[in-house]
Design an enzyme around this catalytic site. Structure first.
Site, PDB file in Angstrom:
ATOM      1  N   HIS A 180       0.841  -1.190   0.000  1.00 32.48           N
ATOM      2  CA  HIS A 180       0.000   0.000   0.000  1.00 32.48           C
ATOM      3  C   HIS A 180       0.880   1.245   0.000  1.00 32.48           C
ATOM      4  O   HIS A 180       1.962   1.261   0.580  1.00 32.48           O
ATOM      5  CB  HIS A 180      -0.946   0.018   1.207  1.00 32.48           C
ATOM      6  CG  HIS A 180      -0.262  -0.266   2.494  1.00 32.48           C
ATOM      7  ND1 HIS A 180       0.069  -1.546   2.891  1.00 32.48           N
ATOM      8  CD2 HIS A 180       0.172   0.558   3.484  1.00 32.48           C
ATOM      9  CE1 HIS A 180       0.669  -1.492   4.069  1.00 32.48           C
ATOM     10  NE2 HIS A 180       0.751  -0.225   4.449  1.00 32.48           N
ATOM     11  N   HIS A 193       1.020   5.059   1.179  1.00 30.61           N
ATOM     12  CA  HIS A 193       0.409   6.063   2.061  1.00 30.61           C
ATOM     13  C   HIS A 193       0.485   7.426   1.381  1.00 30.61           C
ATOM     14  O   HIS A 193       1.552   7.828   0.908  1.00 30.61           O
ATOM     15  CB  HIS A 193       1.185   6.184   3.377  1.00 30.61           C
ATOM     16  CG  HIS A 193       1.134   4.988   4.255  1.00 30.61           C
ATOM     17  ND1 HIS A 193       0.191   4.819   5.236  1.00 30.61           N
ATOM     18  CD2 HIS A 193       1.925   3.883   4.326  1.00 30.61           C
ATOM     19  CE1 HIS A 193       0.400   3.682   5.872  1.00 30.61           C
ATOM     20  NE2 HIS A 193       1.448   3.098   5.340  1.00 30.61           N
TER      21      HIS A 193
HETATM   22  P1  AMP Z   1       1.712   0.011   7.321  1.00 30.48           P
HETATM   23  O1  AMP Z   1       2.255   0.291   8.686  1.00 30.48           O
HETATM   24  O2  AMP Z   1       2.499   0.707   6.231  1.00 30.48           O
HETATM   25  O3  AMP Z   1       1.532  -1.452   7.067  1.00 30.48           O
HETATM   26  O4  AMP Z   1       0.283   0.709   7.303  1.00 30.48           O
HETATM   27  C1  AMP Z   1      -0.926   0.039   7.408  1.00 30.48           C
HETATM   28  C2  AMP Z   1      -2.012   1.071   7.411  1.00 30.48           C
HETATM   29  O5  AMP Z   1      -3.248   0.449   7.128  1.00 30.48           O
HETATM   30  C3  AMP Z   1      -2.170   1.787   8.744  1.00 30.48           C
HETATM   31  O6  AMP Z   1      -2.048   3.185   8.530  1.00 30.48           O
HETATM   32  C4  AMP Z   1      -3.554   1.383   9.208  1.00 30.48           C
HETATM   33  O7  AMP Z   1      -4.211   2.401   9.906  1.00 30.48           O
HETATM   34  C5  AMP Z   1      -4.244   1.065   7.891  1.00 30.48           C
HETATM   35  N1  AMP Z   1      -5.356   0.130   7.984  1.00 30.48           N
HETATM   36  C6  AMP Z   1      -5.359  -1.089   8.567  1.00 30.48           C
HETATM   37  N2  AMP Z   1      -6.563  -1.676   8.424  1.00 30.48           N
HETATM   38  C7  AMP Z   1      -7.339  -0.815   7.726  1.00 30.48           C
HETATM   39  C8  AMP Z   1      -8.691  -0.838   7.254  1.00 30.48           C
HETATM   40  N3  AMP Z   1      -9.495  -1.882   7.492  1.00 30.48           N
HETATM   41  N4  AMP Z   1      -9.150   0.220   6.567  1.00 30.48           N
HETATM   42  C9  AMP Z   1      -8.352   1.289   6.327  1.00 30.48           C
HETATM   43  N5  AMP Z   1      -7.063   1.363   6.732  1.00 30.48           N
HETATM   44  C10 AMP Z   1      -6.562   0.341   7.431  1.00 30.48           C
END
Ligand code: AMP
Ligand code: ZN
Length: 138
Positions: A99, A101
């Site tokens: 993903h 950000h």
């Molecule tokens: P990372 O630390 O780069 O893996 O970031 C994962 C991101 O996904 C975090 O910012 C979480 O808040 C976000 N996240 C996790 N689950 C969900 C969800 N169901 N919907 C939207 N964002 C999510």
């Protein structure tokens, strides 16, 4: 093994607040935003890290980054925006579905990496560059 949360979002089994969608990519609001307007952009196909993607699939994923960035900044009134993509736990990755950000930034928001830069040795840099070039083979 529990199903991938972002694959479940793509399938519509877990709700998300969508911002943009096409055949290859989906953008939605981060559920635990670190700033106002924090948005995620994901490939619909499951990849864990960027190094697993081929160039066409990566291009299909990132093609909306400029437009999304512009729209988020316009909407939030942010003063800046970080495009950030964590690969691996050591890099801060928690969700193992690749993903990107999109993190709007505001003056004095206190966010940011802890940068501790120190000057490198010229020799070390050229050795490293040589090695990387060798692996690239180009
Ligand atoms: P990372 O630390 O780069 O893996 O970031 C994962 C991101 O996904 C975090 O910012 C979480 O808040 C976000 N996240 C996790 N689950 C969900 C969800 N169901 N919907 C939207 N964002 C999510
Ligand atoms: Zn997935």
């Amino acid at each position: 093994m529990s199903p991938c949360v972002f694959c479940e979002i793509v399938r519509g089994n877990i709700p998300s607040t969508k911002v943009y969608e096409d055949e290859a990519a989906l953008a939605f609001m981060d559920i635990n935003p670190i700033s106002y307007g924090h948005t995620l952009l994901i490939p619909k196909e499951h990849f864990t890290q960027v190094s697993q993607m081929d160039v066409e699939k990566y291009q299909a994923l990132v093609k909306m980054v400029p437009e999304l960035t512009k729209a988020i900044i316009e909407t939030t009134g942010a003063a800046g925006l970080n495009v950030l993509q964590n690969n691996g736990r050591a890099a801060g990755q928690v969700v193992e579905h690749l993903h990107i950000h999109l993190i709007p930034r505001y003056e004095g928001d206190g966010l940011g990496f802890i940068w501790r830069p120190k000057p490198a040795q010229e020799k070390e840099l050229s050795l490293l560059a040589q090695k990387i070039k060798g692996v690239l083979g180009k």
